[in-house]
Scaffold this motif. Structure first.
Motif, short mmCIF file in Angstrom:
data_model
loop_
_atom_site.label_atom_id
_atom_site.label_comp_id
_atom_site.label_asym_id
_atom_site.label_seq_id
_atom_site.Cartn_x
_atom_site.Cartn_y
_atom_site.Cartn_z
N ALA A 135 -14.31 5.86 -32.43
CA ALA A 135 -14.52 6.65 -31.22
C ALA A 135 -15.73 6.13 -30.45
O ALA A 135 -15.71 6.04 -29.22
N GLY A 136 -16.79 5.78 -31.18
CA GLY A 136 -18.00 5.27 -30.53
C GLY A 136 -17.74 3.94 -29.83
O GLY A 136 -18.06 3.76 -28.65
N THR A 138 -14.86 2.58 -28.88
CA THR A 138 -13.93 2.68 -27.74
C THR A 138 -14.64 3.30 -26.53
O THR A 138 -14.42 2.91 -25.39
N GLY A 139 -15.50 4.29 -26.81
CA GLY A 139 -16.25 4.92 -25.72
C GLY A 139 -17.12 3.90 -25.00
O GLY A 139 -17.12 3.83 -23.76
N HIS A 184 -11.35 7.54 -27.58
CA HIS A 184 -12.71 8.08 -27.67
C HIS A 184 -12.68 9.62 -27.60
O HIS A 184 -13.32 10.30 -28.40
N THR A 185 -11.91 10.15 -26.65
CA THR A 185 -11.86 11.60 -26.46
C THR A 185 -11.32 12.29 -27.72
O THR A 185 -11.86 13.30 -28.17
#
Ligand SMILES: Cc1cc2nc3c(=O)[nH]c(=O)nc-3n(C[C@H](O)[C@H](O)[C@H](O)COP(=O)(O)OP(=O)(O)OC[C@H]3O[C@@H](n4cnc5c(N)ncnc54)[C@H](O)[C@@H]3O)c2cc1C
Length: 492
Positions: A135-136, A138-139, A184-185
């Motif tokens: 997630a980190g 991709t963000g 990410h979301t």
């Protein structure tokens, strides 16, 4: 002398128009935009999705609205008639560009709010270790990708790549950012812990991607059933060609004068080499479509070499340039260079409709050699109550032409003899000239609502009262979104 076929026997009554109601529709559209951009907040409330402590909620709600606005950008690609017909291509593309800045602003703020107030935000990895490495990562990639996408759009003309490649990169880049944003979301967003919110985001990203498929796969596939052929290409001026296409075993295109299509001349309807061109003929001219094309780059420079009989494909019609209101007392057309193309279609349409209102055409060119289709224009003056004022910048002007560029004095002299509050104005010219003409017309007393402009280049401008008014509306929309996200964070 070139023969022009103007069939006045098909005279139709002056049509009721949609220009005035267009602004109402535009307002309704903005309202829908705001509501859709705020929809994720409503979904989070309804689903009773978990929030974050302190400023974390603000960071999340700004990101949710920003992400929804990013996905809405897919709808503003200029290929959805519901949108282009209501607000016009020019306003739509300006909105696309402006909301690109707003999305960037919101999504830039998102990590900064976490970084500025550590410990208060419930940042993933702090109080919420659920934010996975994926997630980190991709963000971060989506974040930097968005910055790159917006800057590549701002400085597009300076990039050493053809427009088509830029466009491909813009579309593919936006799709990748949307997918990375989704990962990410789902991985880092606390609200997305709710299956309803997660389902909402998956559906929203799916719809955005489908819109790309619709433009690049479904629409070309539909075009297969309606092929066109090049009927003729010939030079009408220095670096300017007239191209006509005709339907190949179908009844042609239903369009309104002044609209444009995306044209592709190729064996098949697939690929990126398609370009927008205004239709220079009127609906009453028959099933063929006529274009006036000026060499402006690699594609348009090759138009003269197109073979008669070549296969052509069109997507359209789009836009709403050129529908006079019934209560316009007189009409003023301002064409700059090849901006004559849609205006020619409008004038031919006025003639076929038997419109007897006083009309004036200001036709301005930098060089006298750029004045084209003079005989056809003169012939139009015989069927319409039309005066033509030719304006040439260079000193070597044809007899009767005024010295350009068009300034306040010349414009005032050229205004049709009618109540200025009721002169319908149609401008198609280079962006700088459009800004100048809009400014002068408003200063001369023509209400902004009576002025319609068509730009051949998508550039966000604030150079005229109309452009500034549009920008104020857009800024108000951005303000409403940010305010709503803040209020949501405060009260939730
Ligand atoms: C609504 C609309 C109507 C138009 N009508 C006409 C017309 O009637 N006659 C005419 O001569 N020109 C018209 N144009 C401009 C025409 O589309 C561009 O000149 C042409 O696409 C340039 O392509 P190129 O490869 O020759 O030049 P390039 O050097 O590749 O591009 C020059 C510039 O043209 C614009 N452009 C290029 N390709 C596209 C594209 N696929 N979509 C949007 N913009 C593009 C970009 O701003 C680019 O920087 C119109 C443009 C728009 C947006």
């Amino acid at each position: 002398m070139r023969r022009i076929d103007i069939d006045t026997t098909t005279t139709q009554p002056v049509r009721a128009t949609r220009r005035r109601s267009g602004s109402l529709h535009g307002f309704a559209l903005i309202l829908v935009y705001v509501l859709v951009a705020l929809l994720p907040l409503a979904v989070a409330v309804v689903a009773q999705a978990p929030g974050r402590p302190g400023l974390g909620d603000l960071a999340s709600s700004i990101a949710m609205v920003g992400f929804a606005a990013l996905l809405l950008e897919f709808a503003f690609s200029g290929r959805f008639r519901l949108l282009t017909d209501v607000v016009g291509m020019d306003a739509l593309m300006r909105f696309h560009q402006f909301s690109g800045y707003v999305v960037l602003l919101m999504l830039l703020l998102h990590p900064y709010l976490y970084a500025l107030f550590p410990g208060e935000t419930g940042i993933p990895g702090d109080t919420d270790p659920g934010g996975s490495a994926l997630a980190g990562v991709t963000g971060f990639i989506a974040w930097f990708g968005l910055i790159g996408l917006v800057f590549a759009a701002i400085f597009r003309d300076d990039l050493p790549i053809p427009y088509e490649r830029w466009r491909l990169g813009h579309g593919v880049g936006a799709a990748i950012i949307a997918i990375l944003g989704l990962v990410h979301t789902l991985g880092a967003g606390t609200a997305a812990a709710s299956p309803v919110v997660a389902g909402f985001w998956i559906g929203a990203v799916g719809l955005a991607l489908l819109s790309l498929l619709q433009v690049y796969a479904l629409r070309p596939w539909l075009q297969l059933r309606r092929p066109w052929r090049v009927r003729a290409v010939h030079s009408v001026g220095d670096d300017i060609h007239e191209l006509t296409i005709e339907p190949d075993r179908h009844d042609g295109l239903r369009f309104q004068a002044g609209q444009f299509v995306w044209l592709r001349i190729a064996p098949g309807p697939w690929g990126l080499r398609e370009h927008p061109f205004s239709i220079a003929s009127a609906p009453g001219d028959g099933p063929g479509l006529r274009f006036i094309i000026k060499a402006n780059g690699d594609y348009t420079r090759q138009i003269g070499a197109v073979a008669t009989g070549a296969a052509a494909w069109i997507d359209g019609p789009f836009g709403h340039f050129g529908e006079p209101d019934d209560d316009d007392a007189a009409l003023l057309f301002i064409a700059g260079g090849v901006g004559l193309a849609p205006i020619l279609g409008l004038l031919r349409d006025r003639l076929q409709r038997g419109d007897q209102r006083p009309m004036r055409l200001i036709y301005a060119c930098r060089w006298r050699r750029d004045l084209i289709l003079q005989e056809e224009l003169d012939e139009l003056t015989r069927g319409l109550d039309l005066d033509i004022v030719r304006v040439v910048d260079e000193e070597d002007r044809p007899a009767g032409a005024q010295a350009g560029p068009v300034g306040a004095e010349l414009l005032r002299e050229c205004l049709p003899d009618a109540d200025r509050r009721r002169i319908g104005c149609f401008i198609c010219a280079p962006p700088g000239m459009i800004d100048a003409m809009e400014t002068l017309l408003v200063e001369a007393g023509v209400p902004p609502g009576r002025i319609t402009s068509e730009r051949f280049r998508y550039r966000f401008s604030a150079g005229s009262p109309i452009a500034r008014r549009t920008r104020r509306v857009y800024m108000a929309v951005a303000g409403v979104l940010i305010l709503a996200a803040t209020l949501f964070a405060l009260i939730s």
